[in-house]
Design a protein around this motif. Structure first.
Motif, PDB file in Angstrom:
ATOM      1  N   TYR A  54       4.939  -7.273 -14.345  1.00 47.30           N
ATOM      2  CA  TYR A  54       5.986  -7.003 -13.362  1.00 47.30           C
ATOM      3  C   TYR A  54       5.365  -6.598 -12.024  1.00 47.30           C
ATOM      4  O   TYR A  54       5.811  -7.037 -10.960  1.00 47.30           O
ATOM      5  N   LEU A  55       4.330  -5.766 -12.073  1.00 43.67           N
ATOM      6  CA  LEU A  55       3.644  -5.334 -10.861  1.00 43.67           C
ATOM      7  C   LEU A  55       2.994  -6.522 -10.152  1.00 43.67           C
ATOM      8  O   LEU A  55       3.107  -6.675  -8.932  1.00 43.67           O
ATOM      9  N   LYS A  56       2.326  -7.392 -10.911  1.00 49.85           N
ATOM     10  CA  LYS A  56       1.683  -8.569 -10.313  1.00 49.85           C
ATOM     11  C   LYS A  56       2.719  -9.477  -9.657  1.00 49.85           C
ATOM     12  O   LYS A  56       2.484 -10.021  -8.575  1.00 49.85           O
ATOM     13  N   TYR A  57       3.869  -9.636 -10.295  1.00 49.90           N
ATOM     14  CA  TYR A  57       4.939 -10.453  -9.720  1.00 49.90           C
ATOM     15  C   TYR A  57       5.405  -9.846  -8.392  1.00 49.90           C
ATOM     16  O   TYR A  57       5.551 -10.556  -7.399  1.00 49.90           O
ATOM     17  N   GLY A  58       5.617  -8.539  -8.371  1.00 53.54           N
ATOM     18  CA  GLY A  58       6.049  -7.873  -7.146  1.00 53.54           C
ATOM     19  C   GLY A  58       5.021  -7.961  -6.035  1.00 53.54           C
ATOM     20  O   GLY A  58       5.366  -8.130  -4.861  1.00 53.54           O
ATOM     21  N   LYS A  59       3.740  -7.879  -6.390  1.00 54.64           N
ATOM     22  CA  LYS A  59       2.686  -8.030  -5.384  1.00 54.64           C
ATOM     23  C   LYS A  59       2.696  -9.439  -4.815  1.00 54.64           C
ATOM     24  O   LYS A  59       2.554  -9.625  -3.609  1.00 54.64           O
ATOM     25  N   MET A  60       2.908 -10.421  -5.693  1.00 56.01           N
ATOM     26  CA  MET A  60       2.950 -11.812  -5.245  1.00 56.01           C
ATOM     27  C   MET A  60       4.112 -12.027  -4.259  1.00 56.01           C
ATOM     28  O   MET A  60       3.983 -12.742  -3.276  1.00 56.01           O
ATOM     29  N   LYS A  61       5.240 -11.364  -4.523  1.00 59.23           N
ATOM     30  CA  LYS A  61       6.423 -11.510  -3.683  1.00 59.23           C
ATOM     31  C   LYS A  61       6.370 -10.631  -2.437  1.00 59.23           C
ATOM     32  O   LYS A  61       7.192 -10.780  -1.538  1.00 59.23           O
ATOM     33  N   GLY A  62       5.425  -9.671  -2.399  1.00 60.06           N
ATOM     34  CA  GLY A  62       5.349  -8.751  -1.275  1.00 60.06           C
ATOM     35  C   GLY A  62       6.375  -7.635  -1.378  1.00 60.06           C
ATOM     36  O   GLY A  62       6.772  -7.055  -0.366  1.00 60.06           O
ATOM     37  N   TRP A  63       6.822  -7.311  -2.592  1.00 61.45           N
ATOM     38  CA  TRP A  63       7.861  -6.298  -2.808  1.00 61.45           C
ATOM     39  C   TRP A  63       7.301  -4.924  -3.132  1.00 61.45           C
ATOM     40  O   TRP A  63       8.046  -3.954  -3.125  1.00 61.45           O
ATOM     41  N   THR A  64       6.021  -4.830  -3.443  1.00 62.83           N
ATOM     42  CA  THR A  64       5.455  -3.520  -3.775  1.00 62.83           C
ATOM     43  C   THR A  64       5.204  -2.737  -2.495  1.00 62.83           C
ATOM     44  O   THR A  64       5.018  -3.311  -1.418  1.00 62.83           O
ATOM     45  N   ARG A  65       5.211  -1.441  -2.631  1.00 64.24           N
ATOM     46  CA  ARG A  65       4.931  -0.597  -1.464  1.00 64.24           C
ATOM     47  C   ARG A  65       3.446  -0.699  -1.126  1.00 64.24           C
ATOM     48  O   ARG A  65       2.599  -0.711  -2.013  1.00 64.24           O
ATOM     49  N   VAL A  66       3.163  -0.749   0.138  1.00 63.47           N
ATOM     50  CA  VAL A  66       1.768  -0.831   0.582  1.00 63.47           C
ATOM     51  C   VAL A  66       1.222   0.586   0.688  1.00 63.47           C
ATOM     52  O   VAL A  66       1.760   1.424   1.410  1.00 63.47           O
ATOM     53  N   VAL A  67       0.188   0.841  -0.073  1.00 58.33           N
ATOM     54  CA  VAL A  67      -0.447   2.156  -0.077  1.00 58.33           C
ATOM     55  C   VAL A  67      -1.499   2.163   1.022  1.00 58.33           C
ATOM     56  O   VAL A  67      -2.314   1.245   1.120  1.00 58.33           O
TER      57      VAL A  67
END
Length: 139
Positions: free
Chosen positions: A118-131
């Motif tokens: 799920y995290l990898k999918y969100g990173k691919m979509k640009g949906w994860t928060r940028v730390v």
């Protein structure tokens, strides 16, 4: 916890815009329902009272454009972290029942796998928060 997750993911599934995201949500409901059935059977076997199942979702006249996929993704990601914490705590606190502790370990392993994907999918979509990345202070 699973009852609430299944209920809200079902609602999110009807609001999802991205086809892939919708499939991921539906797969999550499938996996969580399998786990829930296993947990319910175990609870009945151990005479543990179960909470009431949530009512079936009702279609509402809310505009689907008001909720973004990114927003739904982030809510579910925070649940994933809470679920991981819950599974770890259950493993730590289950001292006397080895088979129950093994079940919590299996659920933790499955949750970790789902979280990673799920995290990898969100990173691919640009949906994860940028730390923020911190460098060495300039002197």
């Amino acid at each position: 916890m699973r009852y609430e997750q299944i209920e809200l993911i079902g609602i999110f599934s009807s609001f999802a815009h991205d086809t892939e995201f919708k499939v991921i949500l539906q797969h999550g409901i499938y996996i969580y329902n399998k786990q829930l059935n296993k947990l319910e059977q175990l609870a009945l076997k151990l005479n543990v009272p179960l909470p009431n199942r949530p009512a079936l979702p009702v279609t509402s006249p809310i505009d689907p454009e008001t909720i973004t996929d990114k927003f739904m993704y982030r809510i579910i990601l925070s649940w994933e972290l809470a679920s991981l914490d819950t599974h770890v705590r259950a493993i730590i606190e289950t001292i006397r029942n080895d088979s129950l502790r093994r079940l919590w370990s299996e659920l933790l392993t499955a949750e970790l796998g789902y979280y990673d994907k799920y995290l990898k999918y969100g990173k691919m979509k640009g949906w994860t928060r940028v730390v923020p990345i911190y460098g060495e202070p300039v002197t």
